[in-house]
Design a protein around this motif. Sequence first.
Motif: not given
Length: 204
Positions: A24-25, A58-62, A66-69, A91-95
């Motif tokens: 993932f990373c 890139d919906a896979w990122i959120e 989500g699992a982390c949240v 999740l918003h935003p992510l940078w």
Amino acid sequence: MIITDHKHIPFGPYVAKMTLDPGFCKRLLETGKTLTKSHTAYLAGSIEHEYVFDLKKDAWIEEEFGACVKAWLQGYRQFSGDRNFNPEFKLHPLWINFQKAKEYNPIHSHPGCNLSCVLYLEVPKEMLTEKRATTGAAPGHTGFMYGEDAYGFITHRIIRPQERILLMFPSNLRHYVSHFDSPDVTRISVSGNITFKITGAYVD
């Protein structure tokens, strides 16, 4: 011995530390290196190259974050004793941050959201082995500050960055990133904000 038990009572902000999957990373880093939409104008730091992810594209990122949240929420329920706290979230935003020599993030917090996070993707060895004459935070480290200094209080915690480590914390917790001096290296991290939905609306 008159003491039969000794425990720590949780108090203060809940900061979670998680180790994320290398695949993932790697994918997140590869995607981050293709971004071109600058996010610097919205951020507190003195960092030139910061770019925002397109979470719709890139919906896979959120989905993965989500699992982390959810993991943070589970830990917070244990930490706080509030077993019923399980809000919806977005999740918003992510940078992504490409931090170079002399760049830094001053002490700040993230208004308008509930949680924030930082994920370390590349941590240069040259940065970690720098020698610094001051007694402040080591080069490229993350610092958290809470409350007022007093005897018996821990008000300042410095975190050494490690690749694939995610830190998730309340967004109003003051934090910063110290500068480093090593030339020709880049400290790469991803940061994001999470907003909770409570009683039908997302809240600040």
